[in-house]
Design a protein around this motif. Structure first.
Motif, PDB file in Angstrom:
ATOM      1  N   VAL A   9       0.836  -1.207   0.000  1.00 25.08           N
ATOM      2  CA  VAL A   9       0.000   0.000   0.000  1.00 25.08           C
ATOM      3  C   VAL A   9       0.865   1.250   0.000  1.00 25.08           C
ATOM      4  O   VAL A   9       0.619   2.209  -0.754  1.00 25.08           O
ATOM      5  CB  VAL A   9      -0.946  -0.026   1.218  1.00 25.08           C
ATOM      6  N   ILE A  10       1.896   1.253   0.849  1.00 24.90           N
ATOM      7  CA  ILE A  10       2.797   2.409   0.912  1.00 24.90           C
ATOM      8  C   ILE A  10       3.503   2.618  -0.425  1.00 24.90           C
ATOM      9  O   ILE A  10       3.685   3.760  -0.884  1.00 24.90           O
ATOM     10  CB  ILE A  10       3.818   2.223   2.050  1.00 24.90           C
ATOM     11  N   SER A  11       3.890   1.535  -1.088  1.00 30.13           N
ATOM     12  CA  SER A  11       4.566   1.646  -2.381  1.00 30.13           C
ATOM     13  C   SER A  11       3.646   2.258  -3.422  1.00 30.13           C
ATOM     14  O   SER A  11       4.066   3.106  -4.229  1.00 30.13           O
ATOM     15  CB  SER A  11       5.032   0.259  -2.840  1.00 30.13           C
ATOM     16  N   THR A  12       2.372   1.851  -3.415  1.00 26.75           N
ATOM     17  CA  THR A  12       1.416   2.404  -4.378  1.00 26.75           C
ATOM     18  C   THR A  12       1.190   3.892  -4.130  1.00 26.75           C
ATOM     19  O   THR A  12       1.153   4.703  -5.073  1.00 26.75           O
ATOM     20  CB  THR A  12       0.078   1.646  -4.278  1.00 26.75           C
ATOM     21  N   ILE A  13       1.048   4.270  -2.859  1.00 30.87           N
ATOM     22  CA  ILE A  13       0.855   5.700  -2.532  1.00 30.87           C
ATOM     23  C   ILE A  13       2.083   6.508  -2.930  1.00 30.87           C
ATOM     24  O   ILE A  13       1.973   7.609  -3.483  1.00 30.87           O
ATOM     25  CB  ILE A  13       0.554   5.854  -1.028  1.00 30.87           C
ATOM     26  N   ALA A  14       3.289   5.942  -2.651  1.00 31.01           N
ATOM     27  CA  ALA A  14       4.520   6.642  -3.016  1.00 31.01           C
ATOM     28  C   ALA A  14       4.627   6.805  -4.530  1.00 31.01           C
ATOM     29  O   ALA A  14       5.057   7.867  -5.024  1.00 31.01           O
ATOM     30  CB  ALA A  14       5.721   5.878  -2.477  1.00 31.01           C
ATOM     31  N   ALA A  15       4.229   5.772  -5.283  1.00 33.40           N
ATOM     32  CA  ALA A  15       4.267   5.876  -6.747  1.00 33.40           C
ATOM     33  C   ALA A  15       3.300   6.937  -7.242  1.00 33.40           C
ATOM     34  O   ALA A  15       3.598   7.691  -8.201  1.00 33.40           O
ATOM     35  CB  ALA A  15       3.936   4.524  -7.359  1.00 33.40           C
ATOM     36  N   LEU A  16       2.127   7.043  -6.607  1.00 32.80           N
ATOM     37  CA  LEU A  16       1.156   8.063  -7.007  1.00 32.80           C
ATOM     38  C   LEU A  16       1.690   9.464  -6.740  1.00 32.80           C
ATOM     39  O   LEU A  16       1.557  10.370  -7.580  1.00 32.80           O
ATOM     40  CB  LEU A  16      -0.150   7.831  -6.247  1.00 32.80           C
ATOM     41  N   LEU A  17       2.302   9.670  -5.589  1.00 35.64           N
ATOM     42  CA  LEU A  17       2.885  10.974  -5.284  1.00 35.64           C
ATOM     43  C   LEU A  17       4.037  11.302  -6.232  1.00 35.64           C
ATOM     44  O   LEU A  17       4.191  12.465  -6.665  1.00 35.64           O
ATOM     45  CB  LEU A  17       3.376  10.989  -3.831  1.00 35.64           C
ATOM     46  N   CYS A  18       4.839  10.295  -6.557  1.00 37.14           N
ATOM     47  CA  CYS A  18       5.944  10.515  -7.494  1.00 37.14           C
ATOM     48  C   CYS A  18       5.426  10.897  -8.881  1.00 37.14           C
ATOM     49  O   CYS A  18       6.073  11.657  -9.603  1.00 37.14           O
ATOM     50  CB  CYS A  18       6.810   9.262  -7.579  1.00 37.14           C
TER      51      CYS A  18
END
Length: 410
Positions: free
Chosen positions: A284-293
Motif C-alpha cells: 500500500v505504501i509503495s502504491t501511494i509513493a508511486a502516485l505521489l511521485c
C-alpha cells in the motif's frame, strides 16, 4: 498407511546425567591440564534423527570432524559396546572383577589405581560448545577432560568419588536447535555448558557410575535407558490445527496435565500472518509513493517543457518528428528512473546485509537473505509506468502547437 499418518517422525532429548543422583552428583568439562578452570557441564543425549525432526538449518558449527548436520548427530550415536573406547592397546574393563579390592567398612570404591588410570584413557564422542575454544582451547579431534563426581548417597558427601574420562569433540557448535550454544568465551562461565552425546553413550556412562559406586540399580530405581526430558514431533506437510490438537491432547492424556506442550507451528503461523500483514502494508505504501511521485514527475517535466520551449521548437524546425520528440522525453525519464532503481536497490541491499550481519554478531543466527521479489517487481513496474506517463503528458500539449508558437513560447 504411512502416508496418512499425522506424525511424520519424532526425536528425544534425555535428562542430563547429573539429574540421576545418586550416582551422579555433578559433571564438569575442561582441557587436559584443567586450566584456567573446569566448567559445569550438562551432558544429555539426543536421538540420531534429532536434526531431521527439528529445524536443522539452525545447526551452525564453528568446526566439525568430517561431518555436517545430521551426520554429526549420527556420529555420536554409537552402539553401546563402542560408546567408551580406550587409546591403550590392552584396556582393562573398569568393572572387571579381577581389579576389585577388599573393601573396608563404609568405603564403596573397591577399585585399584589401575582402574582409574584406565578410566582416564577412555573417551566418548560428543558435540560441545564453540565457547570452549577460546576458553580452554577446545578443538575437534583433540580430547577434553570430563570430570564426574559420583556418590553412593546424598547424605554422605565424604563418599564422593572423582572420575576422569576423555571427551572427543565431533563438532564445536555456535548454534543448535533446542539448546543454547555460543562461540563467545564469556558465555562459558554463565550457566552449564551443553554437551550432547548419544543415547547408548548416556546409558554406558550411567552403568559405569552405578558399577563404580556399587549401587543396586534395580533397588533404587536407576533407569536402564536414558530418561526422556523433551520430545520433538514432526508433522506431515499440510497438517491442520484440529489434527495438531488431537495429537497434543493425546500426549497430555498419556503424560499428565503438568506436561508443558508447545505448538511451534502455531507460532510459525502467527509470525507468517504478521509478516503477510507487514508486506501488505508495504504494498500500500509503495502504491501511494508511486502516485505521489507521478504528480511530482508530471510537475517537474511540465516546468522543464516551459523552460525549454525554444530548444524544442528548433528541434522541430530541424525536422525532428513529434514521435521522436516524445521518445526523447520518455527516454530521459526512463534513464533517471532506471539509474535511481539500480543505485537505490544496491545501496538498500548493502545496508540491509550490513545491519543484519551486525545483529547476527550477537544473536549468532545463520545469515539468510529473503529478498522481497514481488514487492521489488511492483515498484519497478510502477516506477517505469509513472516515468512514461509523467513525461508524455506535459509534452503532448506542446505537440499541438505550431513551430512558430513553440519558438515564441506561446
Amino acid at each position: 498407511p504411512v502416508e496418512d499418518r499425522i506424525v511424520k517422525d519424532y526425536a528425544w532429548v534425555s535428562w542430563p546425567l547429573w539429574n540421576v543422583d545418586p550416582p551422579v552428583y555433578t559433571s564438569q568439562i575442561a582441557n587436559a591440564v584443567q586450566y584456567p578452570r573446569r566448567y559445569s557441564a550438562e551432558i544429555a543425549s539426543i536421538s540420531p534423527n534429532y536434526l531431521d525432526v527439528t529445524f536443522g538449518e539452525y545447526f551452525v558449527a564453528q568446526a566439525t570432524h568430517n561431518c555436517f548436520g545430521s551426520g554429526c548427530v549420527r556420529d555420536i550415536n554409537v552402539p553401546y559396546d563402542d560408546a567408551l573406547t580406550s587409546q591403550r592397546q590392552d584396556p582393562v574393563d573398569p568393572l572387571s572383577a579381577s581389579d576389585t579390592q577388599s573393601c573396608s567398612p563404609g568405603v564403596f570404591w573397591c577399585r585399584s589405581n589401575s582402574v582409574f588410570a584406565d578410566l582416564a584413557e577412555m573417551q566418548f564422542p560428543a558435540l560441545v560448545s564453540a565457547s570452549l575454544a577460546p576458553t580452554v582451547g577446545a578443538e575437534v579431534g583433540t580430547e577434553l577432560i570430563s570430570v564426574f563426581v559420583v556418590q553412593r548417597t546424598r547424605s554422605d558427601p565424604g563418599s564422593r568419588l572423582y572420575l576422569y574420562l576423555q571427551v572427543l569433540p565431533r563438532a564445536l557448535l555456535s548454534k543448535f536447535p533446542g539448546f543454547f550454544f555460543s562461540s563467545y568465551g564469556a558465555t562459558a562461565a554463565v550457566g552449564n555448558q551443553n554437551v550432547l552425546i548419544g543415547e547408548a553413550t548416556w546409558q554406558r556412562l550411567m552403568d559405569l557410575f552405578v558399577g563404580m559406586t556399587g549401587l543396586n540399580a534395580t533397588e533404587i530405581g536407576i533407569p536402564t535407558r536414558p530418561p526422556k526430558r523433551i520430545m520433538h514431533v514432526k508433522y506431515k506437510k499440510g497438517v491442520t490445527l484440529d489434527e495438531r490438537l488431537e495429537i497434543i491432547n493425546g500426549i497430555r492424556a498419556y503424560t499428565g496435565e503438568n506436561t508443558q506442550i508447545t505448538d511451534t507451528l502455531a507460532y510459525v503461523e502467527l509470525t507468517a500472518g504478521t509478516l503477510d500483514l507487514l508486506m501488505a502494508f508495504f504494498y500500500v505504501i509503495s502504491t501511494i509513493a508511486a502516485l505521489l511521485c507521478f504528480f511530482m514527475l508530471f510537475t517537474t517535466f511540465e516546468a522543464n517543457v516551459r523552460d525549454n520551449l525554444w530548444e524544442f521548437g528548433v528541434l522541430r524546425a530541424l525536422g525532428v518528428s513529434s514521435k521522436e520528440l516524445v521518445r526523447i522525453f520518455i527516454y530521459e525519464a526512463m534513464g533517471m528512473i532506471i539509474a535511481a532503481i539500480i543505485l537505490g536497490a544496491s545501496i538498500g541491499l548493502t545496508i540491509a546485509c550490513v545491519l543484519t550481519l551486525q545483529q547476527n554478531l550477537f544473536t549468532e543466527m545463520p545469515f539468510r537473505l529473503v529478498f522481497p521479489g514481488w514487492l521489488f517487481a511492483l515498484l519497478i513496474v510502477l516506477s517505469l509506468f509513472v516515468a512514461g506517463v509523467g513525461s508524455y503528458l506535459p509534452v503532448r500539449s506542446m505537440l499541438k502547437c505550431s513551430i512558430a508558437q513553440v519558438l515564441k513560447g506561446t
